[in-house]
Design a protein around this motif. Structure first.
Motif, PDB file in Angstrom:
ATOM      1  N   LEU A   1     -51.314  88.541  57.004  1.00 34.97           N
ATOM      2  CA  LEU A   1     -49.934  88.148  56.747  1.00 34.97           C
ATOM      3  C   LEU A   1     -49.032  89.369  56.763  1.00 34.97           C
ATOM      4  O   LEU A   1     -49.393  90.428  56.230  1.00 34.97           O
TER       5      LEU A   1
ATOM      6  N   THR B   1     -53.879  79.491  53.820  1.00 38.67           N
ATOM      7  CA  THR B   1     -53.014  80.645  53.574  1.00 38.67           C
ATOM      8  C   THR B   1     -53.270  81.127  52.156  1.00 38.67           C
ATOM      9  O   THR B   1     -52.997  80.402  51.187  1.00 38.67           O
TER      10      THR B   1
ATOM     11  N   LEU C   1     -56.733  75.673  58.283  1.00 40.86           N
ATOM     12  CA  LEU C   1     -55.984  76.910  58.091  1.00 40.86           C
ATOM     13  C   LEU C   1     -55.628  77.019  56.614  1.00 40.86           C
ATOM     14  O   LEU C   1     -54.943  76.156  56.073  1.00 40.86           O
TER      15      LEU C   1
ATOM     16  N   GLN D   1     -54.544  84.659  56.226  1.00 43.56           N
ATOM     17  CA  GLN D   1     -54.851  83.265  56.495  1.00 43.56           C
ATOM     18  C   GLN D   1     -56.246  83.192  57.087  1.00 43.56           C
ATOM     19  O   GLN D   1     -56.607  84.022  57.932  1.00 43.56           O
TER      20      GLN D   1
ATOM     21  N   THR E   1     -46.809  79.540  61.427  1.00 45.28           N
ATOM     22  CA  THR E   1     -47.420  80.854  61.248  1.00 45.28           C
ATOM     23  C   THR E   1     -46.338  81.852  60.846  1.00 45.28           C
ATOM     24  O   THR E   1     -45.156  81.659  61.140  1.00 45.28           O
TER      25      THR E   1
ATOM     26  N   TRP F   1     -59.520  85.478  60.758  1.00 42.34           N
ATOM     27  CA  TRP F   1     -58.507  85.816  59.761  1.00 42.34           C
ATOM     28  C   TRP F   1     -57.247  86.291  60.472  1.00 42.34           C
ATOM     29  O   TRP F   1     -57.312  86.958  61.518  1.00 42.34           O
TER      30      TRP F   1
END
Length: 328
Positions: free
Chosen positions: A141, A114, A112, A83, A183, A138
């Motif tokens: 993930l 993703t 933000l 992200q 998140t 950054w």
């Protein structure tokens, strides 16, 4: 934002939350967009520490007076497995991406993006911007979410006065203020403004490690001093941060998260787990760049602006000859 280094470092990231005392991370200067473009101060990743929670990259830039030579104009470029978090102190940036988003971010706002399985975006300084100042971050993930569908969110957090600081919480929760943005791992992101000559007492999650990325002023935590633009790392195990300032008002970002406990490889704008993954991500991007810019591809559909101007798409650099693998 892109990592536009011609020979990007191979970064093998592991969690290292065993040190008990705060430590100071000193940034290195990286020219963003070429030798004549504005330099950014890159604090993460580095050999001493590559992750704070899932935060894996931190570029801090400005304040820069905008001229034709210092505009932050980043052509379309790809991301996977992460992200991107954009936060501005001054100025405006226009964001375009391959899922159809157009967003202009201003000071005190967060973008933000993703990437998940793959996305591409561009960022351009708006014509009315005279000074640009901000941070690009950054988040890696976790394995269970890294091939999710790409998404984009924009959020303007309210300012709250608490604990001796003025806070804007853009990710996670802090001192009773909570961001609605989802998140994939427990994270914290907040702007703090703390008056000169004071101590702010901030209650935090003891399971988190934290980083205080200083934009202005100097602070001390547990007797360890840091000065802008350094980043002060605080390991897991504390439930209170007592942040003492010097003779200048402090503005900083407080970043935190539970240790990721996963090994990742960062190369250029990709986050993966193996050499072969990075090779595939790059090959798919190069194929899309060389192909029909009006056709959908692995990284989505290029915006019309990119399709019309080839220079608005950034090709990937050459891979290093060595195998991409975690360093010991």
């Amino acid at each position: 934002m892109s990592n536009v280094e011609v020979r990007p470092q191979v970064v093998a990231c592991t969690t290292d939350a065993e040190r008990s005392a705060p430590e100071v991370l000193v940034p290195r200067l990286v020219p963003l967009g070429g030798p004549r473009a504005q330099p950014v101060r890159r604090t993460l990743p580095q050999r001493a520490r590559s992750l704070i929670g899932a935060w894996c990259f931190a570029d801090h830039y400005g304040p820069t007076v905008i001229t034709p030579e210092t505009r932050m104009d980043l052509p379309g470029h790809p991301h996977t497995g992460l992200q991107t978090v954009s936060w501005l102190f001054a100025g405006e940036l226009e964001h375009l991406d391959t899922i159809g988003t157009r967003s202009v971010i201003k000071a005190g706002e967060m973008n933000l993006m993703t990437s998940g399985r793959g996305i591409a975006h561009s960022e351009f300084t708006t014509p009315g911007t005279t000074t640009l100042h901000g941070v690009q971050l950054w988040v890696a993930l976790p394995d269970h979410d890294r091939f999710t569908e790409p998404q984009f969110e924009h959020y303007t957090p309210p300012a709250v006065e608490v604990g001796g600081a003025r806070l804007r919480v853009f990710l996670g929760s802090l001192m009773g203020s909570t961001s609605p943005v989802r998140t994939s791992t427990p994270l914290l992101g907040a702007e703090m403004i703390i008056p000169a000559g004071s101590t702010a007492t901030i209650t935090v999650a003891p399971s988190f490690e934290h980083g205080i990325l200083l934009d202005t002023g100097e602070v001390a935590v547990d007797g360890v001093p840091a000065t802008a633009p350094e980043l002060l790392y605080v390991p897991c195990g504390t439930d209170t941060l007592s942040i003492t300032t010097g003779n200048e008002q402090v503005r900083a970002l407080l970043l935190g998260g539970e240790p990721l406990n996963e090994r990742i490889i960062m190369w250029w704008n990709f986050v993966g787990r193996t050499h072969d993954e990075i090779v595939r991500f790059r090959a798919e991007w190069q194929e899309q760049v060389r192909g029909d810019h009006r056709a959908d591809g692995p990284y989505g559909l290029f915006p019309e602006r990119w399709a019309d101007v080839l220079a608005d798409v950034l090709p990937a650099p050459e891979l290093p000859n060595a195998q991409l693998k975690p360093r010991p």
